[in-house]
Motif scaffolding. Structure first.
Motif, PDB file in Angstrom:
ATOM      1  N   TYR A 137       6.567 -97.575  21.753  1.00 22.62           N
ATOM      2  CA  TYR A 137       5.897 -98.788  21.304  1.00 22.62           C
ATOM      3  C   TYR A 137       4.539 -99.025  21.984  1.00 22.62           C
ATOM      4  O   TYR A 137       3.572 -99.383  21.299  1.00 22.62           O
ATOM      5  N   ASN A 163      12.093-102.752  26.660  1.00 24.73           N
ATOM      6  CA  ASN A 163      11.227-102.738  25.490  1.00 24.73           C
ATOM      7  C   ASN A 163      10.115-103.738  25.717  1.00 24.73           C
ATOM      8  O   ASN A 163      10.250-104.633  26.561  1.00 24.73           O
ATOM      9  N   HIS A 210      12.139 -96.330  26.098  1.00 15.98           N
ATOM     10  CA  HIS A 210      13.150 -95.830  25.159  1.00 15.98           C
ATOM     11  C   HIS A 210      12.504 -95.406  23.846  1.00 15.98           C
ATOM     12  O   HIS A 210      13.104 -94.681  23.058  1.00 15.98           O
ATOM     13  N   ASN A 211      11.315 -95.923  23.571  1.00 17.49           N
ATOM     14  CA  ASN A 211      10.537 -95.487  22.415  1.00 17.49           C
ATOM     15  C   ASN A 211       9.058 -95.496  22.810  1.00 17.49           C
ATOM     16  O   ASN A 211       8.727 -95.651  23.989  1.00 17.49           O
ATOM     17  N   GLU A 223       8.586-104.802  22.587  1.00 18.00           N
ATOM     18  CA  GLU A 223       8.558-105.419  21.260  1.00 18.00           C
ATOM     19  C   GLU A 223       9.037-106.869  21.365  1.00 18.00           C
ATOM     20  O   GLU A 223       9.983-107.179  22.080  1.00 18.00           O
ATOM     21  N   VAL A 266       6.261 -97.288  16.742  1.00 15.73           N
ATOM     22  CA  VAL A 266       7.149 -96.959  17.867  1.00 15.73           C
ATOM     23  C   VAL A 266       7.539 -95.484  17.964  1.00 15.73           C
ATOM     24  O   VAL A 266       8.117 -95.066  18.964  1.00 15.73           O
ATOM     25  N   ASN A 324      14.784-107.161  26.214  1.00 18.55           N
ATOM     26  CA  ASN A 324      14.722-106.345  24.999  1.00 18.55           C
ATOM     27  C   ASN A 324      14.499-107.313  23.852  1.00 18.55           C
ATOM     28  O   ASN A 324      14.746-108.512  23.977  1.00 18.55           O
TER      29      ASN A 324
END
Length: 490
Positions: free
Chosen positions: A139, A112, A136-137, A114, A145, A7
């Protein structure tokens, strides 16, 4: 089994950054330990040296690692439109060196992307580990995002990146690397206390900068019409890298799975895997009646005073509520004041409704007390909120949820009668009237819904996805209605 989690921020970050994803990772730690899984935690995109240097990896604590001087910066807003979101060979080399030095890993689980170039997926694939990405998003699909265009509406198409080029009302601040480097140095040398002072100062500067550039009555401030080259085709490149390298792409709600497939991610890779929560292990909370003994309805809104979360929609809808309904509706509000100008609005709304109680910010341990009067939680999001934590928090306390049709908040209750089109005030009013007239009851809610799992149960599902298809064991999870699956939060 050795599993590397990635992450952009460590779950053990002394500042507590990372929001719900970091909290999820922290909650996963005891379950991993109990299952005998050796976990490693890697973060990237934050730590920078004061004197610029090449990217490198370093060990922060047993099982905890970070990339320093990596590109792109994190979180995503700091590198919006940067080509490093796709490729940055020096960072890719540092990531490869890290895997060689600390591996072999059986699984590399990206919570993630990012903070790493997307081409890191190719490096992870070459390492030989099973590669799992959890969405979770959004992105990979959206450099902001959240698929939320110009801070005003849900984004259905990036127009090949052209829409992204005119999306941000406030572009990333200059001197981002220096800002991150100062924050890194202050945290390492002065601890969280010195860094908090720095954050307050930079936060004030950002607020003043935003106020100076705030759009006037005519709408958003003028923005560049042309997209940076890095945004042209960004989504298509991200999708291709995921489709070619991931073994599984986990979606935290069924809504996210459907959206992701619609955007072009491979359907055979996409699996719905809702996050677990430690609170789900507690004894079940009894379902709360929608109406109190006098036939009144108390709504609860928990979260942020933000447009994308539907807060301003909710204010508009309640201010326009017909008088006969307003006299029977109260509101419990748990949200920190985002703008002092809202205070008079809330005072006027209190006078209009049957009642309004407001907690100006809250801690999780306060929620039992704050939500005690409520009968119906409201999650009126305008964006495709993957799976709002507040929805789980209210659901686990026995509240039914009235939600918009965007995002995953509608899934725990599985009650179409309590879902309205996002942003539709008339439809919202009709749902409230139906509840007040007894046309929608508590028995309608939760039948076949996706109640949250505790962390050990969630880990067993994760382990299915961490195994090659031919080795995946069958995991039997409890099923049933809301009464059997609505444990309370503390």
């Amino acid at each position: 089994m050795r599993v590397l989690f990635y992450n952009w921020v460590s779950p053990f970050d002394p500042e507590g950054r990372g929001g719900g994803v970091a909290a999820y990772e922290r909650a996963l730690v005891p379950a991993l330990s109990g299952a005998g899984i050796e976990a490693g935690w890697l973060n990237s995109g934050l730590a920078q040296d004061l004197r610029p240097g090449p990217p490198r990896w370093e060990r922060c604590a047993p099982g905890q690692f970070r990339l320093v001087n990596a590109r792109p910066f994190a979180p995503s807003h700091l590198s919006f439109g940067d080509p490093e979101q796709i490729s940055h060979p020096p960072t890719e080399a540092a990531f490869a060196a890290f895997l060689r030095a600390t591996g072999p890993w059986d699984v590399i689980h990206f919570n993630n992307l990012e903070g790493l170039p997307a081409r890191a997926l190719q490096i992870a694939r070459a390492h030989g580990a099973r590669l799992v990405v959890m969405l979770h998003n959004y992105y990979p699909l959206c450099p902001q995002v959240n698929l939320w265009f110009q801070e005003r509406e849900s984004c259905a198409s990036d127009q090949g990146g052209a829409a992204c080029g005119s999306c941000l009302a406030h572009p990333p601040a200059p001197r981002r690397r220096l800002s991150l480097a100062l924050a890194t140095a202050l945290l390492e040398r002065g601890g969280p206390g010195g860094l908090r002072l720095y954050r307050r100062g930079t936060g004030l500067w950002r607020a003043l900068r935003a106020r100076r550039s705030r759009p006037g009555p005519g709408g958003l401030a003028a923005l560049p019409a042309s997209a940076p080259p890095a945004l042209q085709g960004r989504r298509a490149l991200m999708i291709r890298l995921l489709n070619e390298n991931a073994d599984a792409i986990l979606c935290v709600s069924e809504r996210v799975r459907k959206l992701s497939e619609g955007f072009g991610l491979r359907g055979d890779l996409l699996k719905t895997c809702r996050i677990g929560t430690p609170e789900a292990a507690r004894p079940p909370a009894p379902p709360r009646p929608l109406l109190d003994a006098s036939g009144r309805l108390t709504l609860a809104y928990v979260g942020y005073m933000r447009r994308d979360k539907g807060f301003f929609f909710l204010l508009d809808a309640l201010e326009q509520l017909p008088a006969d309904l307003a006299a029977r509706v109260s509101l419990v509000l748990a949200a920190r004041l985002s703008d002092p100008a809202l205070r008079p609005r809330l005072q006027a709304l209190r006078a209009r409704l049957a009642g309004l109680s407001w907690a100006n910010g809250y801690q999780r341990e306060d929620l039992d007390r704050i939500l005690a009067p409520a009968g119906l939680g409201v999650v009126p999001v305008l964006w495709e909120d993957n799976l709002p934590q507040v929805a789980l928090e209210m659901h686990l306390r026995g509240l039914a949820l009235l939600t918009s049709d965007r995002g995953g908040a509608q899934e725990p209750g599985n009650c179409p009668a309590l879902v309205f089109p996002a942003g539709d005030i008339a439809a919202f009013h009709s749902r409230l009237r139906a509840v007040l007239q007894g046309q929608i009851t508590r028995a309608d809610y939760g039948q076949g819904g996706a109640a949250p799992a505790d962390m050990p149960s969630h880990l067993r599902v994760l382990m299915q996805h961490w195994q090659p298809a031919e080795k995946q064991p069958e995991v039997a999870l409890a099923s049933g209605g809301l009464k059997a699956k609505t444990p309370p939060l503390p």
